[in-house]
Each structure stands twice: as structure tokens, then as C-alpha cells.
Motif scaffolding. Sequence first.
Motif: not given
Length: 187
Positions: A116-130
Motif C-alpha cells: 500500500v505504501l512502497g515506492l511510488g511514482r512521486t518518490a521515483l520522480e523525486e529521486i530522479a530530480e536529485q
Amino acid sequence: MTPFSQISMVKSQQIYTTFVNGKVITKQAYDLYQQRFIESPLYTELYNNLEHFIQLYLHIGFTLNFNVEGEFFYISRSEVEEDADTNATKIQAMLLIIARYWVDKGFDLDDLTTPVLGLGRTALEEIAEQTIYDDIRQALGIETWEKAINYLADRNFLYPCGDKHYVLSSAGMYFLNLHVEKYSEDQ
């Protein structure tokens, strides 16, 4: 020792194919259709016939490794240590990036194993922006973040549980916890 005739040939072949494709076999796998973790029949086959598979892999030049704490199996061969080290470095670095991002956001690492939590789209996008994370990805020789996530998923360290949504496997969590412990000891 269990005779070959008592071992499922189909499962044995599936196990071999999984291993030679660089994957681990975890006790539980995420089933996208049932939207829950299920027991892996390949893990069960390995576990129930462990001595047979240990001997089988020794005969064909591999070592069958069983990680009790992380509840997963993998094979290794000393001749390919350099390739294994490269793969392990990529896997560990990508998992550490995910963990660092997650902890910096104030989340509990165990949430990465909860579908239900896991690694979602927003997290992946934020990681890619760093920038720092992107520099590490490039240094590892992985072309894009999508390929980085696929690299982990293709080896069963992450399981897809939706569109651009992933959950860590027991093997992925094992490596994260191992590095957290090492970091804590060094402090």
C-alpha cells in the motif's frame, strides 16, 4: 538425498533459469493480480530439497547460497566474481539511494515492503530530480532511472505492485538492513 525422479523437473528448470538470469529466489513474491505477497513455489522446492539442489549446483560449477535472514536463495561462481561484484555494487548502491531518500523524507524503511505504501511514482520522480542520486546512477553505468528500477526488479530485489509502484522484496530489505547495521556500528 532425494532421487532426481522425486524432484519436479519443471520447477528445477525454472529455478535454474531464474538463477542464471541473475535473479534471487525469495520466500515470498508479490503477485500483481492478487495484490499481495504469495509463497514462492520455487523457494519451497529449493527449501524442501535443499541437499539435492546444493549437490546439483556443485556438480555444474555453482554454489547454492541460502540467506536465512533475508529468506532468499542465489547462486555464485568464483570465476565470475568481477561480474558479481559489479552487479552487487549496482544493486546495493541503488537500494541505498532508495533508503536514503526514504529516510530523508521521514519514513520508516519497513514501509518499503508494504504494498500500500512502497515506492511510488512521486518518490521515483523525486529521486530522479536529485543531482547527487543522478550522478551515482550515471557512475554505475545505468542509463536512466527507469532502467535502474528495472535492474532491481529484474533481479527480484523489487517487485512491481502497480503502475510505477514497487515494493522491496525480502532480499532487498535484507541488504538495506545490513547496510543500516554497518552504518550504525561505524557511528
